[in-house]
Design a protein around this motif. Sequence first.
Motif, short mmCIF file in Angstrom:
data_model
loop_
_atom_site.label_atom_id
_atom_site.label_comp_id
_atom_site.label_asym_id
_atom_site.label_seq_id
_atom_site.Cartn_x
_atom_site.Cartn_y
_atom_site.Cartn_z
N GLY A 12 70.43 4.42 3.92
CA GLY A 12 70.73 5.83 3.76
C GLY A 12 69.54 6.74 3.98
O GLY A 12 69.70 7.91 4.29
N GLY A 13 68.32 6.19 3.85
CA GLY A 13 67.13 6.99 4.05
C GLY A 13 66.60 6.97 5.47
O GLY A 13 65.52 7.49 5.74
N SER A 14 67.35 6.38 6.39
CA SER A 14 66.91 6.31 7.78
C SER A 14 66.92 7.68 8.45
O SER A 14 67.72 8.55 8.12
CB SER A 14 67.84 5.37 8.57
N PHE A 43 64.92 4.97 -3.39
CA PHE A 43 65.64 6.12 -3.94
C PHE A 43 65.11 7.45 -3.40
O PHE A 43 65.88 8.32 -2.98
CB PHE A 43 65.56 6.11 -5.47
N GLU A 44 63.79 7.62 -3.43
CA GLU A 44 63.20 8.90 -3.06
C GLU A 44 63.44 9.23 -1.59
O GLU A 44 63.77 10.36 -1.23
CB GLU A 44 61.70 8.90 -3.36
N ARG A 45 63.28 8.23 -0.74
CA ARG A 45 63.49 8.46 0.69
C ARG A 45 64.96 8.81 0.97
O ARG A 45 65.26 9.74 1.71
CB ARG A 45 63.07 7.23 1.48
N GLN A 46 65.86 8.04 0.36
CA GLN A 46 67.28 8.31 0.57
C GLN A 46 67.67 9.69 0.06
O GLN A 46 68.50 10.38 0.66
CB GLN A 46 68.13 7.24 -0.11
N LYS A 47 67.09 10.10 -1.06
CA LYS A 47 67.46 11.38 -1.67
C LYS A 47 67.22 12.56 -0.73
O LYS A 47 68.01 13.51 -0.69
CB LYS A 47 66.69 11.58 -2.98
N VAL A 48 66.14 12.49 0.05
CA VAL A 48 65.84 13.57 0.99
C VAL A 48 67.00 13.75 1.97
O VAL A 48 67.48 14.86 2.22
CB VAL A 48 64.53 13.29 1.75
N VAL A 49 67.47 12.63 2.53
CA VAL A 49 68.55 12.68 3.51
C VAL A 49 69.89 12.96 2.82
O VAL A 49 70.70 13.77 3.31
CB VAL A 49 68.62 11.36 4.29
N ALA A 50 70.12 12.33 1.69
CA ALA A 50 71.41 12.44 1.00
C ALA A 50 71.67 13.86 0.50
O ALA A 50 72.80 14.37 0.60
CB ALA A 50 71.47 11.45 -0.16
N ASP A 51 70.66 14.51 -0.03
CA ASP A 51 70.86 15.87 -0.54
C ASP A 51 71.28 16.81 0.59
O ASP A 51 72.15 17.67 0.40
CB ASP A 51 69.57 16.38 -1.20
N ALA A 52 70.67 16.65 1.75
CA ALA A 52 71.04 17.49 2.89
C ALA A 52 72.43 17.13 3.40
O ALA A 52 73.25 18.03 3.69
CB ALA A 52 70.01 17.33 4.01
N CYS A 306 65.95 18.18 6.79
CA CYS A 306 66.75 17.85 5.60
C CYS A 306 66.28 18.65 4.38
O CYS A 306 67.09 19.19 3.62
CB CYS A 306 66.67 16.35 5.32
N ARG A 307 64.97 18.73 4.19
CA ARG A 307 64.43 19.50 3.05
C ARG A 307 64.75 20.98 3.22
O ARG A 307 65.02 21.68 2.23
CB ARG A 307 62.92 19.28 2.95
N ASN A 308 64.75 21.44 4.44
CA ASN A 308 65.07 22.84 4.71
C ASN A 308 66.53 23.15 4.34
O ASN A 308 66.82 24.19 3.73
CB ASN A 308 64.83 23.15 6.19
N ILE A 309 67.44 22.25 4.68
CA ILE A 309 68.85 22.42 4.32
C ILE A 309 69.01 22.46 2.81
O ILE A 309 69.71 23.33 2.26
CB ILE A 309 69.69 21.27 4.93
N THR A 310 68.35 21.54 2.13
CA THR A 310 68.46 21.48 0.67
C THR A 310 67.89 22.74 0.02
O THR A 310 68.48 23.29 -0.93
CB THR A 310 67.72 20.23 0.14
N LYS A 311 66.77 23.20 0.53
CA LYS A 311 66.15 24.40 -0.03
C LYS A 311 67.04 25.63 0.16
O LYS A 311 67.20 26.44 -0.76
CB LYS A 311 64.79 24.62 0.64
N LYS A 312 67.62 25.78 1.34
CA LYS A 312 68.47 26.94 1.63
C LYS A 312 69.86 26.81 1.01
O LYS A 312 70.53 27.82 0.79
CB LYS A 312 68.61 27.12 3.14
#
Length: 447
Positions: A12-14, A43-52, A306-312
């Motif tokens: 999931g973090g790919s 967990f941390e790597r996947q979270k970046v992609v999953a949140d977006a 991905c971080r940009n999507i989550t932030k916005k």
Amino acid sequence: MLEKKSVVIAGGGSTYTAGIVMMLINNQDKFPLKSLKFYDNDFERQKVVADACEIIIKERAPEIEFVATTDPAIAFSDVDFVMAHIRQGGLKMREMDEKIPMKYDVVGQETCGPGGIAYGMRSITGVIELIDYMEEYSPNAWMLNYSNPASIVAEATRVLRPNAKIINICDMPVAIKQGMADIVGLKSGNDIVDRYYGLNHYGWWTEVLDKDGNDLMPQLKEHVKKFGYGPDTSKDDNDNPLLMEQSWVDTFAKVKDIYAVDPDTLPNTYLKYYLYPDYVVKHTDPTHTRANEVMENREKNVFSECRNITKKGTAQDTTLEAGEHAEFIVQLAGALAYNTHERMLLIVENNGAIANVDDDAMVEVPCIVSKRGYEPLAMGKIPTFQKGMIEQQVSVEKLVVQAYIEKSYQKLWKALTLSATVPSAEVAKLVLDDLQEANKDYWPELS
């Protein structure tokens, strides 16, 4: 109305996961989803992609249930498909795979030669673990495996889990076929009907037709003889997304020299590592390899977006998009689920598909895919040159899997020695000793 399916993406973090999600969303009319899950042990790597991706799904396909987890019981329960693209050791270990052989003027590449062997020794453990999770929690599911190096993984699953419902696949031929379509003026690689044989990252096209049966090989050969699979440099309209990074520009251009060795066929790009290893070493910076390019480009760009999507809190106007990698895996799942009888290149046990290659070799050939699974098409006998190359590389892959199972240093040394990318047994041993030390946390302990 098509029955909705449930999918877990293992890895999931790919950096490719978001592209698969976008392709799944775009194809809800052809492959509708009830639920989509992410699974990763990071967990941390996947979270970046999953949140977006959670935001993307809520905005574009809110009917799809979404879960991201590191718990295999949650991830693999009640699913129809496992889409797997894991990378044991991450990009840092890929960097080691590439740079250690370069110390000895040997090809340093992710799936080819010593680097591919090192990666294979790591990947076997992870893929077998995923199969066992799938068979425990969803025994009727199919695993569609993108995890590299695909040939070694395919051989390992053949030996260690012979009854598993797993199909090993690769998107490189898909990308090359899209390049062919661009050359001849077709819209998509899906408009091409081909005959192809070989191993993963190690094959040849013998026929390329359009859907009306017109032979495209003469036009393609004329282009490849001058430009490889790259663009016609005499023209100005050379915008090809496949060729944005310099390493890919060089790879697609080098095809003209691979083609020169056998002008009766059209080659897979990866054959450059086996036919021109001296050229590859000479033109590779041992301090800055493909792994560094990926970290600086694709990984940086995907994770930043991905971080940009989550932030916005919105994915409107996102730069994330689906690509060939995602399209192929969605087509394959749809064929298995809905009996569409797609013709696709898969990595399967030979069993006569290539008449003069051993039946237990894991070969890459066209297959018809339906609810029955896959049925390889017969490619007949192949020429002595290709037969010799294939038999040598199949032996390398079998020795790697035997070394993994038997924890045998000797067999892994033989595998490296037999690789066409390695000049001698002496060099093979030097490379192996360094790779063994670098992989002590991932490989079985060899003796």
